[in-house]
Structures are given as structure tokens and as C-alpha cells.
Design a protein around this motif. Sequence first.
Motif, PDB file in Angstrom:
ATOM      1  N   TYR A  33       0.894  -1.264  -0.203  1.00 48.25           N
ATOM      2  CA  TYR A  33       0.026  -0.088   0.183  1.00 48.25           C
ATOM      3  C   TYR A  33       0.620   1.412  -0.171  1.00 48.25           C
ATOM      4  O   TYR A  33      -0.088   2.241  -0.247  1.00 48.25           O
ATOM      5  N   ASP A  62      -2.901   3.683   1.636  1.00 47.71           N
ATOM      6  CA  ASP A  62      -3.253   3.355   0.663  1.00 47.71           C
ATOM      7  C   ASP A  62      -2.270   4.451  -0.379  1.00 47.71           C
ATOM      8  O   ASP A  62      -3.653   5.548  -0.269  1.00 47.71           O
ATOM      9  N   GLN A  82      -8.496  -2.393   4.545  1.00 45.36           N
ATOM     10  CA  GLN A  82      -7.675  -1.925   4.010  1.00 45.36           C
ATOM     11  C   GLN A  82      -6.101  -2.108   4.327  1.00 45.36           C
ATOM     12  O   GLN A  82      -5.698  -3.376   3.631  1.00 45.36           O
ATOM     13  N   ASP A  85      -7.016  -7.142   4.023  1.00 42.93           N
ATOM     14  CA  ASP A  85      -6.047  -6.733   2.919  1.00 42.93           C
ATOM     15  C   ASP A  85      -5.041  -7.275   2.815  1.00 42.93           C
ATOM     16  O   ASP A  85      -4.201  -7.895   1.898  1.00 42.93           O
TER      17      ASP A  85
END
Length: 227
Positions: A33, A62, A82, A85
Motif C-alpha cells: 500500500y 493506501d 485495507q 487486505d
Amino acid sequence: MRSIDLNADLGEEVTDDAALLRIVTSANVACGYHAGSETIMRAVCEQALELGVSVGAQVSYDDRENFGRVARDVPRGLLRDQVADQVATLSSIASAAGTRVRYVKPHGALYHRVLDDEEQAAAVLDGSGGLPVLGMPGAFLRGAEAAGRVAFLEGFPDRGYGADGRLLPRDRPGALVGDPAAIAAQALELAPSVRSLCLHGDSPGAVDHARVVRRVLEADGWTLRGL
């Protein structure tokens, strides 16, 4: 026996990962990220396994454009997803390499934001499952401990501290410590009060600094052990 961990940020494409992995005992692996790629993650995980280095997920906003160093007002649910992930991506790669993710550590602006921002701290905790966490005193570690999770406290031999015990912003005089002797002295000063010492992989001379810190710790009777 006194034991301590030595960690560094790896997989960011800005340092000598292979050389640092031969010195540190834990690797905070960039999860794509703010920096890194699946290929780089795989390479770091494979060498970490070979050398007995623990793997941690270095999660971030990100924001590759700013290397994750700009604070973002990300809604809690989105930030949770996020983080989840990033952890899932690295966990899958680590598993394929024969190792596993042992802890989570926020990166850059997110690291500093979760010291005080309860909502973003909770989002990172929610997104990282039950993994142990690594950081400085603040909302993130308090939240982890309240949830019954392991919380590792760390210190920074190559960074300057303010009177409040926080790291000086990078644009402030004294924020970056570059003299190896000063870094070594601060490592010895911090060691008794933390579980891990972090050396920034993106700092000039990172490998030499890590080597010096490991040498003085071992000379002082510390056993180096990963998280």
C-alpha cells in the motif's frame, strides 16, 4: 537472560533487504500500500525463513505517492478493510514461503495517527485479527491489550525524541540520528524498557547502523530474539 528484538522495515525497495535480514531478528514487510510488491514480499519471506527472522505485516494508508507518510482521514470501515487486505496478502505469501505473519505494525503516518486516534487504532486492530502488535505507547497498544492481544513496545535508536516521549517530526532538527556512536548509545539506553528496537531501513547507512547496534547489544549481554 535478557533478550531483545531488532526490527527493520523491509520490502520497501529503498534499502538492502538481504543485508539487513542477516542482522535483524524481525522484518516489518511492506504490504504493497505504501511500497513493495508481491514479488518483493515473497523474496523477503523466503530469506526470512532461511535466516530465522520473524515476519511482521507493515500496514499503511493506501498512499504509494507519499510513501505512506501523509495522514489520511480514512473511514473506520474502509481502513479496517485495507488493513485486512494487506495482512491477508502477506499472510498468503508467507504461508507459501513456509513461514507466517507473527505481528502487525503500522507504517509512517498511520503509525503516528494511531497513537492518539482511537477510531483509526480500532480499525487497524479490527483489520489485523488477533495478531500481536508492535508500536509505541498510545491508543493502538492500549486497545490491543484491552482486547487480550500481545502488545510489544518498541524504541528507535536512530530517531530523536521530544520531551513528550514521542519521536520528533522528520522536519525538526535532531529528528534523524546519523552518528553510529550516538545510535549505539541510544540503543543501550532504550533496551531495558522495550521489547524491540527499530532501525529504519530507508535511512542512509541503515545496514551499518544495524550492525553496530547488534554488536553493542550482544557485547552488553543481550540475546537477540525475534518477535
